[in-house]
Motif scaffolding. Structure first.
Motif, mmCIF file in Angstrom:
data_model
loop_
_atom_site.group_PDB
_atom_site.id
_atom_site.type_symbol
_atom_site.label_atom_id
_atom_site.label_comp_id
_atom_site.label_asym_id
_atom_site.label_seq_id
_atom_site.Cartn_x
_atom_site.Cartn_y
_atom_site.Cartn_z
ATOM 1 N N GLY A 99 52.138 6.720 1.355
ATOM 2 C CA GLY A 99 51.193 7.259 0.383
ATOM 3 C C GLY A 99 51.601 8.574 -0.245
ATOM 4 O O GLY A 99 51.016 9.006 -1.232
ATOM 5 N N ARG A 100 52.589 9.247 0.303
ATOM 6 C CA ARG A 100 53.017 10.529 -0.267
ATOM 7 C C ARG A 100 53.925 10.298 -1.477
ATOM 8 O O ARG A 100 54.565 9.262 -1.609
ATOM 9 C CB ARG A 100 53.789 11.349 0.766
ATOM 10 C CG ARG A 100 52.966 11.762 1.957
ATOM 11 C CD ARG A 100 53.782 12.522 2.960
ATOM 12 N NE ARG A 100 54.844 11.644 3.480
ATOM 13 C CZ ARG A 100 55.905 12.080 4.145
ATOM 14 N NH1 ARG A 100 56.060 13.376 4.370
ATOM 15 N NH2 ARG A 100 56.805 11.237 4.584
ATOM 16 N N LEU A 101 53.976 11.289 -2.331
ATOM 17 C CA LEU A 101 54.894 11.285 -3.468
ATOM 18 C C LEU A 101 56.026 12.243 -3.150
ATOM 19 O O LEU A 101 55.803 13.430 -2.924
ATOM 20 C CB LEU A 101 54.178 11.729 -4.747
ATOM 21 C CG LEU A 101 55.020 11.686 -6.013
ATOM 22 C CD1 LEU A 101 55.309 10.241 -6.413
ATOM 23 C CD2 LEU A 101 54.318 12.406 -7.150
ATOM 24 N N GLN A 102 57.238 11.735 -3.087
ATOM 25 C CA GLN A 102 58.412 12.571 -2.799
ATOM 26 C C GLN A 102 59.065 12.939 -4.126
ATOM 27 O O GLN A 102 59.346 12.078 -4.954
ATOM 28 C CB GLN A 102 59.421 11.828 -1.940
ATOM 29 C CG GLN A 102 60.681 12.631 -1.679
ATOM 30 C CD GLN A 102 61.721 11.832 -0.896
ATOM 31 O OE1 GLN A 102 61.619 10.629 -0.748
ATOM 32 N NE2 GLN A 102 62.714 12.534 -0.410
ATOM 33 N N THR A 103 59.306 14.229 -4.334
ATOM 34 C CA THR A 103 59.956 14.722 -5.546
ATOM 35 C C THR A 103 61.210 15.495 -5.165
ATOM 36 O O THR A 103 61.176 16.320 -4.248
ATOM 37 C CB THR A 103 59.019 15.653 -6.339
ATOM 38 O OG1 THR A 103 57.813 14.948 -6.622
ATOM 39 C CG2 THR A 103 59.651 16.105 -7.632
ATOM 40 N N VAL A 104 62.302 15.218 -5.860
ATOM 41 C CA VAL A 104 63.562 15.916 -5.632
ATOM 42 C C VAL A 104 63.959 16.582 -6.942
ATOM 43 O O VAL A 104 64.146 15.911 -7.951
ATOM 44 C CB VAL A 104 64.677 14.951 -5.176
ATOM 45 C CG1 VAL A 104 65.988 15.707 -4.993
ATOM 46 C CG2 VAL A 104 64.272 14.233 -3.909
ATOM 47 N N LYS A 105 64.032 17.905 -6.932
ATOM 48 C CA LYS A 105 64.521 18.667 -8.087
ATOM 49 C C LYS A 105 65.927 19.119 -7.748
ATOM 50 O O LYS A 105 66.172 19.583 -6.639
ATOM 51 C CB LYS A 105 63.631 19.877 -8.367
ATOM 52 C CG LYS A 105 62.242 19.498 -8.802
ATOM 53 C CD LYS A 105 61.405 20.727 -9.074
ATOM 54 C CE LYS A 105 59.993 20.310 -9.466
ATOM 55 N NZ LYS A 105 59.141 21.462 -9.730
ATOM 56 N N TYR A 106 66.835 19.009 -8.693
ATOM 57 C CA TYR A 106 68.226 19.335 -8.395
ATOM 58 C C TYR A 106 68.906 19.974 -9.599
ATOM 59 O O TYR A 106 68.424 19.896 -10.721
ATOM 60 C CB TYR A 106 68.999 18.078 -7.966
ATOM 61 C CG TYR A 106 69.083 17.027 -9.042
ATOM 62 C CD1 TYR A 106 70.126 17.013 -9.957
ATOM 63 C CD2 TYR A 106 68.118 16.038 -9.140
ATOM 64 C CE1 TYR A 106 70.204 16.049 -10.941
ATOM 65 C CE2 TYR A 106 68.193 15.076 -10.107
ATOM 66 C CZ TYR A 106 69.230 15.077 -11.010
ATOM 67 O OH TYR A 106 69.296 14.120 -11.986
ATOM 68 N N PHE A 107 70.025 20.628 -9.290
ATOM 69 C CA PHE A 107 70.906 21.160 -10.318
ATOM 70 C C PHE A 107 72.311 21.194 -9.755
ATOM 71 O O PHE A 107 72.512 21.114 -8.548
ATOM 72 C CB PHE A 107 70.445 22.545 -10.804
ATOM 73 C CG PHE A 107 70.469 23.611 -9.749
ATOM 74 C CD1 PHE A 107 71.572 24.440 -9.609
ATOM 75 C CD2 PHE A 107 69.389 23.790 -8.895
ATOM 76 C CE1 PHE A 107 71.598 25.425 -8.638
ATOM 77 C CE2 PHE A 107 69.403 24.775 -7.931
ATOM 78 C CZ PHE A 107 70.514 25.593 -7.807
ATOM 79 N N VAL A 108 73.267 21.287 -10.638
ATOM 80 C CA VAL A 108 74.660 21.382 -10.225
ATOM 81 C C VAL A 108 75.098 22.810 -10.457
ATOM 82 O O VAL A 108 74.976 23.340 -11.559
ATOM 83 C CB VAL A 108 75.551 20.392 -11.006
ATOM 84 C CG1 VAL A 108 77.002 20.557 -10.619
ATOM 85 C CG2 VAL A 108 75.079 18.969 -10.754
ATOM 86 N N ASP A 109 75.601 23.449 -9.394
ATOM 87 C CA ASP A 109 75.935 24.869 -9.430
ATOM 88 C C ASP A 109 77.436 25.055 -9.235
ATOM 89 O O ASP A 109 77.886 25.339 -8.136
ATOM 90 C CB ASP A 109 75.153 25.600 -8.342
ATOM 91 C CG ASP A 109 75.411 27.096 -8.354
ATOM 92 O OD1 ASP A 109 75.819 27.629 -9.402
ATOM 93 O OD2 ASP A 109 75.220 27.735 -7.312
ATOM 94 N N GLY A 110 78.208 24.851 -10.284
ATOM 95 C CA GLY A 110 79.648 25.099 -10.250
ATOM 96 C C GLY A 110 80.326 24.587 -9.007
ATOM 97 O O GLY A 110 80.266 23.411 -8.691
ATOM 98 N N ASP A 111 80.968 25.485 -8.260
ATOM 99 C CA ASP A 111 81.712 25.101 -7.069
ATOM 100 C C ASP A 111 80.802 24.727 -5.900
ATOM 101 O O ASP A 111 81.246 24.065 -4.962
ATOM 102 C CB ASP A 111 82.660 26.223 -6.641
ATOM 103 C CG ASP A 111 83.767 26.440 -7.661
ATOM 104 O OD1 ASP A 111 84.076 25.481 -8.403
ATOM 105 O OD2 ASP A 111 84.307 27.553 -7.709
ATOM 106 N N SER A 112 79.540 25.140 -5.930
ATOM 107 C CA SER A 112 78.615 24.790 -4.855
ATOM 108 C C SER A 112 78.203 23.326 -4.935
ATOM 109 O O SER A 112 77.725 22.765 -3.958
ATOM 110 C CB SER A 112 77.365 25.667 -4.907
ATOM 111 O OG SER A 112 77.722 27.006 -4.699
#
Length: 124
Positions: free
Chosen positions: A77-90
């Motif tokens: 029943g939960r809503l899972q949200t994933v926010k992401y970004f690409v950080d150069g070498d990381s």
């Protein structure tokens, strides 16, 4: 007999001139291709009322800057949200969050059983 000897020398000479097989790197092409920076933006979502299934994804990229998020309705029943970004070498950096509280029906039965039962015969 002289013809056979002559033919032998012609074949032997041709075989001697053959180069042994060796790997060579491919020859470089003089064509040049211009590199273009990746630039896009997309968004999609699905909401199925009959199964209460909701999920979607959005992402935007401009050159090396990539940001996005996706979400999915979990079976509890939960809503899972994933926010992401690409950080150069990381690389890929994600932040996961949940909305709602996990709910399980009272009559929830696991499909797994702890006792062995032989399979039922199936007749065609």
């Amino acid at each position: 007999m002289n013809a056979k000897i002559l033919l032998f020398f012609v074949v032997a000479s041709a075989a001697a001139q053959r180069r042994p097989y060796a790997y060579r790197a491919p020859e470089s092409s003089e064509e040049s291709y211009e590199s273009t920076e990746a630039k896009y933006n997309f968004n999609w979502a699905v909401s199925d009322d009959s199964s209460s299934n909701e999920f979607g994804h959005q992402e935007a990229r401009d050159g090396d800057d990539t940001q996005g998020s996706y979400y999915v309705q979990l079976p509890d029943g939960r809503l899972q949200t994933v926010k992401y970004f690409v950080d150069g070498d990381s690389g890929y950096v994600a932040e996961v969050s949940y909305q709602g509280e996990a709910r399980f029906p009272d009559s929830y039965e696991s499909f797994e059983s702890r006792e062995y039962r032989p399979p039922r015969p199936v007749y065609g």
